[in-house]
Write a protein that holds these residues in place. Structure first.
Motif, short mmCIF file in Angstrom:
data_model
loop_
_atom_site.label_atom_id
_atom_site.label_comp_id
_atom_site.label_asym_id
_atom_site.label_seq_id
_atom_site.Cartn_x
_atom_site.Cartn_y
_atom_site.Cartn_z
N GLU A 338 0.83 -1.21 0.00
CA GLU A 338 0.00 0.00 0.00
C GLU A 338 0.86 1.25 0.00
O GLU A 338 0.58 2.23 -0.70
CB GLU A 338 -0.92 -0.01 1.21
CG GLU A 338 -1.94 1.11 1.23
CD GLU A 338 -2.91 1.02 2.40
OE1 GLU A 338 -3.41 2.09 2.82
OE2 GLU A 338 -3.13 -0.09 2.91
N GLY A 339 1.93 1.22 0.79
CA GLY A 339 2.84 2.36 0.81
C GLY A 339 3.51 2.58 -0.53
O GLY A 339 3.66 3.73 -0.99
N MET A 340 3.93 1.48 -1.17
CA MET A 340 4.57 1.57 -2.49
C MET A 340 3.60 2.15 -3.52
O MET A 340 3.95 3.04 -4.30
CB MET A 340 5.03 0.19 -2.95
CG MET A 340 6.30 -0.30 -2.28
SD MET A 340 7.75 0.47 -3.04
CE MET A 340 9.05 -0.55 -2.35
N LEU A 341 2.37 1.64 -3.54
CA LEU A 341 1.39 2.11 -4.52
C LEU A 341 1.03 3.57 -4.29
O LEU A 341 0.86 4.33 -5.25
CB LEU A 341 0.14 1.23 -4.46
CG LEU A 341 0.32 -0.22 -4.92
CD1 LEU A 341 -0.98 -1.00 -4.77
CD2 LEU A 341 0.81 -0.28 -6.36
N ASP A 342 0.94 3.98 -3.03
CA ASP A 342 0.68 5.40 -2.73
C ASP A 342 1.82 6.27 -3.25
O ASP A 342 1.60 7.36 -3.78
CB ASP A 342 0.51 5.60 -1.22
CG ASP A 342 -0.82 5.08 -0.71
OD1 ASP A 342 -1.70 4.81 -1.54
OD2 ASP A 342 -0.96 4.90 0.51
N TYR A 343 3.03 5.76 -3.08
CA TYR A 343 4.22 6.50 -3.53
C TYR A 343 4.18 6.70 -5.05
O TYR A 343 4.38 7.82 -5.56
CB TYR A 343 5.47 5.73 -3.14
CG TYR A 343 6.78 6.35 -3.59
CD1 TYR A 343 7.37 7.37 -2.86
CD2 TYR A 343 7.40 5.90 -4.75
CE1 TYR A 343 8.57 7.95 -3.28
CE2 TYR A 343 8.60 6.48 -5.17
CZ TYR A 343 9.18 7.49 -4.43
OH TYR A 343 10.34 8.05 -4.85
N PHE A 344 3.90 5.61 -5.80
CA PHE A 344 3.87 5.73 -7.24
C PHE A 344 2.70 6.58 -7.71
O PHE A 344 2.82 7.35 -8.66
CB PHE A 344 3.79 4.34 -7.88
CG PHE A 344 5.07 3.54 -7.77
CD1 PHE A 344 6.25 4.06 -8.23
CD2 PHE A 344 5.08 2.30 -7.18
CE1 PHE A 344 7.44 3.35 -8.13
CE2 PHE A 344 6.25 1.56 -7.07
CZ PHE A 344 7.44 2.09 -7.55
N SER A 345 1.55 6.43 -7.05
CA SER A 345 0.36 7.17 -7.46
C SER A 345 0.51 8.67 -7.23
O SER A 345 -0.14 9.48 -7.88
CB SER A 345 -0.87 6.67 -6.69
OG SER A 345 -1.12 5.32 -6.99
N SER A 346 1.40 9.04 -6.29
CA SER A 346 1.60 10.45 -6.02
C SER A 346 2.39 11.16 -7.09
O SER A 346 2.56 12.38 -7.07
CB SER A 346 2.31 10.62 -4.67
OG SER A 346 3.67 10.17 -4.76
#
Length: 349
Positions: A338-346
């Motif tokens: 979830e943290g990784m996906l939030d990072y990329f989505s930002s």
């Protein structure tokens, strides 16, 4: 003579696209979605290669209007999983289909707008502009370019209209045969004079054997890694998933897949890496072996959440005698993911 041949080819291509736009206009005018819901799935056999496209008419819900033609059993499986809410992968990454949808002008690519202009076509308003896209697992949806795909989508649209005309008073009649068969429009395969008929056909079995192919690891490398071991660590959790950051390489942009290894107790990310979809089996195996080499320890157990990941690391499990378990719950990995996906989505890289 060469220039004349090229002009003829360009004219033929434009005529083919004109036929596709005409088929889309006829399909829209027929308002097939007024009679069929997206659960009324039927097949159209491709006269060229015998592959069945499974058609899903969109628009009954009043949101997205058009026709999706899911290609072969692989495409059908993704459609059924989405409808049954059983898919573990976001449909954005997993769909395999040709799709006509009626969108707004802002959703078209420049080449699509250019083509519409070349054909002298005019559209106005929302849900008015036809788009023809190829959805393929791991790739960004892209305008159809292959002439065979254009031709098959034309046929699928024409046959969809025929099916709706026959069954619109009782669309559930397409389900009258066995549960595991689908009403399928089949032709005599005479491309100059196609004659179509209805058959109820079982989808071909899905062969997943090649999905698990991993390059054999170097035996000397494995032996060296085993000799360097100094102990046993805790439990590691491993998964792979698509990252929402399209990469523009080759003919069209693709979504990379990420391999991720997390320590269950500390929730620390131990190893990660990106690769294109077809490279993920070797990538996952490589990440695990690199981690073992670097840490000089092996985990007591490894948790995975799907059979594919288990098969990717199978030879390492066997070589180091590591136990693995399959589970739907990998809390440490889910938090890291979830943290990784939030990072990329930002938008950060």
């Amino acid at each position: 003579m060469g220039a004349e041949k090229l002009i003829n080819q360009l004219n033929t291509k434009l005529e083919q696209w004109q036929t596709l736009y005409d088929a889309a206009a006829t399909f829209k005018k027929a308002e097939c979605w007024s009679y069929f819901a997206n659960a009324h799935i039927f097949g159209v056999e491709n006269p060229v290669n015998g592959e069945i496209g499974y058609c899903c008419i969109m628009g009954n819900g009043g949101e997205l209007y058009g026709l999706a033609v899911y290609l072969g059993t692989e495409g059908l499986e993704t459609l059924l999983n989405m409808m049954n809410e059983e898919s573990e992968i976001d449909p954005m990454y997993s769909q395999y289909c040709l799709m006509l949808s009626f969108d707004s002008r802002a959703e078209l690519y420049p080449d699509e707008l250019k083509q519409i202009k070349e054909l002298g076509l005019k559209f106005r308003g929302t849900n008015a502009w036809p788009t023809f896209r190829l959805y393929e697992p791991g790739f960004v949806p892209w305008p159809i370019q292959n002439e065979d795909e254009v031709e098959f989508l034309i046929l699928a649209l024409q046959q969809a209209i025929e099916v709706v005309q026959v069954y619109k008073s009782n669309p559930d009649a397409i389900f009258q045969e066995e549960d595991d068969t689908f009403l399928t429009r089949v032709s005599n395969r005479d491309r100059q004079n196609l004659v179509w008929s209805d058959q109820w056909i079982k989808p071909k079995p899905l062969d997943k054997a090649n999905d698990y192919l991993v390059t054999p690891l170097d035996e000397l490398r494995l032996a060296k890694a085993k000799r360097s071991l100094k102990g046993i660590a805790g439990i590691w959790e491993i998964d792979c998933f698509f990252a929402p950051m399209p990469i523009a390489e080759g003919d069209r942009p693709f979504y990379p897949m990420m391999g991720l290894i997390v320590d269950q107790e500390s929730e620390q990310i131990l190893q990660y890496g990106l690769t294109e979809k077809f490279g993920i089996p070797d990538k996952i195996a490589g990440l695990l072996l690199e981690l073992i080499e670097k840490a000089q320890v092996i985990p007591k157990e490894i948790g995975v959440c799907n059979e594919e990941t288990f098969h990717y690391i199978r030879q390492i499990l066997k070589a180091f005698e590591i136990k693995a378990y399959l589970t739907n719950v990998l809390p440490a990995l889910e938090e890291a993911k979830e943290g990784m996906l939030d990072y990329f989505s930002s938008g950060r890289r």
